[in-house]
Design an enzyme around this catalytic site. Sequence first.
Site, mmCIF file in Angstrom:
data_model
loop_
_atom_site.group_PDB
_atom_site.id
_atom_site.type_symbol
_atom_site.label_atom_id
_atom_site.label_comp_id
_atom_site.label_asym_id
_atom_site.label_seq_id
_atom_site.Cartn_x
_atom_site.Cartn_y
_atom_site.Cartn_z
ATOM 1 N N LYS A 191 72.173 10.367 41.228
ATOM 2 C CA LYS A 191 72.419 9.854 42.633
ATOM 3 C C LYS A 191 73.853 10.254 42.924
ATOM 4 C CE LYS A 191 74.335 5.869 42.222
ATOM 5 N NZ LYS A 191 74.773 4.600 42.010
ATOM 6 N N LYS A 238 80.401 7.427 44.464
ATOM 7 C CA LYS A 238 81.820 7.730 44.897
ATOM 8 C C LYS A 238 82.510 8.078 43.441
ATOM 9 C CE LYS A 238 81.648 3.736 47.489
ATOM 10 N NZ LYS A 238 81.797 2.592 46.776
ATOM 11 N N LYS A 278 76.882 1.931 32.805
ATOM 12 C CA LYS A 278 78.547 2.217 33.062
ATOM 13 C C LYS A 278 79.205 1.711 31.592
ATOM 14 C CE LYS A 278 79.576 0.589 37.923
ATOM 15 N NZ LYS A 278 79.919 -0.487 38.710
HETATM 16 P P1 TYM Z 1 78.410 0.559 46.594
HETATM 17 O O1 TYM Z 1 79.765 0.611 47.171
HETATM 18 O O2 TYM Z 1 78.392 1.415 45.539
HETATM 19 O O3 TYM Z 1 77.459 1.623 47.753
HETATM 20 C C1 TYM Z 1 77.355 0.919 49.147
HETATM 21 C C2 TYM Z 1 76.274 1.080 49.648
HETATM 22 O O4 TYM Z 1 75.843 2.398 49.497
HETATM 23 C C3 TYM Z 1 74.649 2.629 48.877
HETATM 24 N N1 TYM Z 1 74.573 3.914 48.127
HETATM 25 C C4 TYM Z 1 73.543 4.822 48.628
HETATM 26 N N2 TYM Z 1 72.508 4.866 49.163
HETATM 27 C C5 TYM Z 1 71.677 6.065 49.210
HETATM 28 N N3 TYM Z 1 72.096 7.102 48.311
HETATM 29 C C6 TYM Z 1 73.074 7.167 47.648
HETATM 30 N N4 TYM Z 1 73.340 8.063 46.768
HETATM 31 C C7 TYM Z 1 74.082 5.688 47.401
HETATM 32 N N5 TYM Z 1 75.140 5.355 47.000
HETATM 33 C C8 TYM Z 1 75.462 4.059 47.171
HETATM 34 C C9 TYM Z 1 74.544 1.184 48.012
HETATM 35 O O5 TYM Z 1 73.142 1.077 47.562
HETATM 36 C C10 TYM Z 1 75.187 0.260 48.744
HETATM 37 O O6 TYM Z 1 74.338 -0.375 49.665
HETATM 38 N N6 TYM Z 1 77.604 -3.724 44.543
HETATM 39 C C11 TYM Z 1 77.368 -3.006 45.756
HETATM 40 C C12 TYM Z 1 78.448 -3.818 46.632
HETATM 41 C C13 TYM Z 1 78.000 -4.981 46.966
HETATM 42 C C14 TYM Z 1 77.101 -5.649 47.728
HETATM 43 C C15 TYM Z 1 77.238 -7.017 47.509
HETATM 44 C C16 TYM Z 1 76.219 -5.014 48.391
HETATM 45 C C17 TYM Z 1 78.873 -6.195 46.412
HETATM 46 N N7 TYM Z 1 78.349 -7.426 46.831
HETATM 47 C C18 TYM Z 1 76.375 -7.791 48.444
HETATM 48 C C19 TYM Z 1 75.192 -5.748 49.320
HETATM 49 C C20 TYM Z 1 75.417 -7.192 49.089
HETATM 50 C C21 TYM Z 1 78.079 -1.692 45.370
HETATM 51 O O7 TYM Z 1 78.576 -1.391 44.681
HETATM 52 O O8 TYM Z 1 77.637 -0.783 46.477
#
Ligand code: TYM
Length: 327
Positions: free
Chosen positions: A193, A196, A112
């Site tokens: 990957k 979003k 990032k």
């Molecule tokens: P975020 O919002 O980017 O993604 C949410 C969840 O989706 C999973 N994910 C994927 N899994 C498979 N293939 C993909 N291409 C893919 N893109 C996203 C992510 O692994 C995630 O599980 N930092 C985290 C949010 C967060 C969080 C937490 C998660 C904040 N605090 C505490 C767990 C526990 C995030 O940005 O996820």
Amino acid sequence: MKTRVFSGMQPSGNLHIGNYLGALKNWVRIQSDYECIFCIVDLHAITAYQNPAELRAKIEEIAALYLAAGIDPGECSIMVQSSVHAHAELAWMLTCVTPVGWLERMTQYKAKSAKLESVGDGILQYPVLMAADILLYQAGIVPVGEDQAQHLELTRDIAQRFNSLYGDTFVVPGTSLPAVGARVMGLDDPTQKMSKSATGANHAVALLDPPDRIRKTIMRATTDSNPAVDFETAGPGVLNLISIYQAFSGSADDEVKRHFTGMRYGDLKKQVAEMVISHVEPFQQRYRQIVSEPGYLAGVLREGAERVAPIADDTVRTVKQRMGLYT
Ligand code: TYM
């Protein structure tokens, strides 16, 4: 007592099938086996500028999608991060036991920050806030996609460091990844990957995309120069499509191999598209129903926050005592 589970998603961009297969589907599967807290992490979303009105709407959209996917608010707590003040409070205390070098090593931070002219402090601190989310509730298991595994390792390091400095305080959480679908790749570029924040029209299938749009995106997915499926030589685009199919259908490896070997790519794509649509359509119907009930969503989120706040306050009180802060 049931082990506690915590996980969350950022209310930025449109939730896509990667978020569903990597995380949400797993949450639904395990929700009755554990005491689950599922969060909409709005404080994480503001590490990049968000239009305030859009952010507000997105928070509710994500909450409705959790419910539409099958998260049962009678069984789990669904809550918004910023509505429980202890997340930000604990994040500061954890910041003070975290070496900057640990944060600078995070691959998401490196990726990032490399794209930005001026890097906001929030982008560096992001995984500390994530550690606070998890440690606040003494969660034992965190179900996420593969891209979050490194942040979870850091969470464990922070918990262990705090425990060794101030005495046993935090449960050291484990990571739970799905066997298939832990890393769904972009349909336009299967070396990246699915994300979003990516902007390409054919990059992702969003959970709220209409069936026609889903068909178009999948039919245009990048494959390779083979005419038909050959597991020995298939490129990442073909393997990605097959794993999307497998993750939705729940079929075993050998079944999938038998089914797709020798299939022409046009047919493969049609079958993947219909598999995705058959899962996503009922989900979209439930979503429309949920958002049409006035006050329902707000009630679920209020109840979720009220249920978890005492757990969070308890942890913060203990942490303050351990650190010698004024309670
Ligand atoms: P975020 O919002 O980017 O993604 C949410 C969840 O989706 C999973 N994910 C994927 N899994 C498979 N293939 C993909 N291409 C893919 N893109 C996203 C992510 O692994 C995630 O599980 N930092 C985290 C949010 C967060 C969080 C937490 C998660 C904040 N605090 C505490 C767990 C526990 C995030 O940005 O996820």
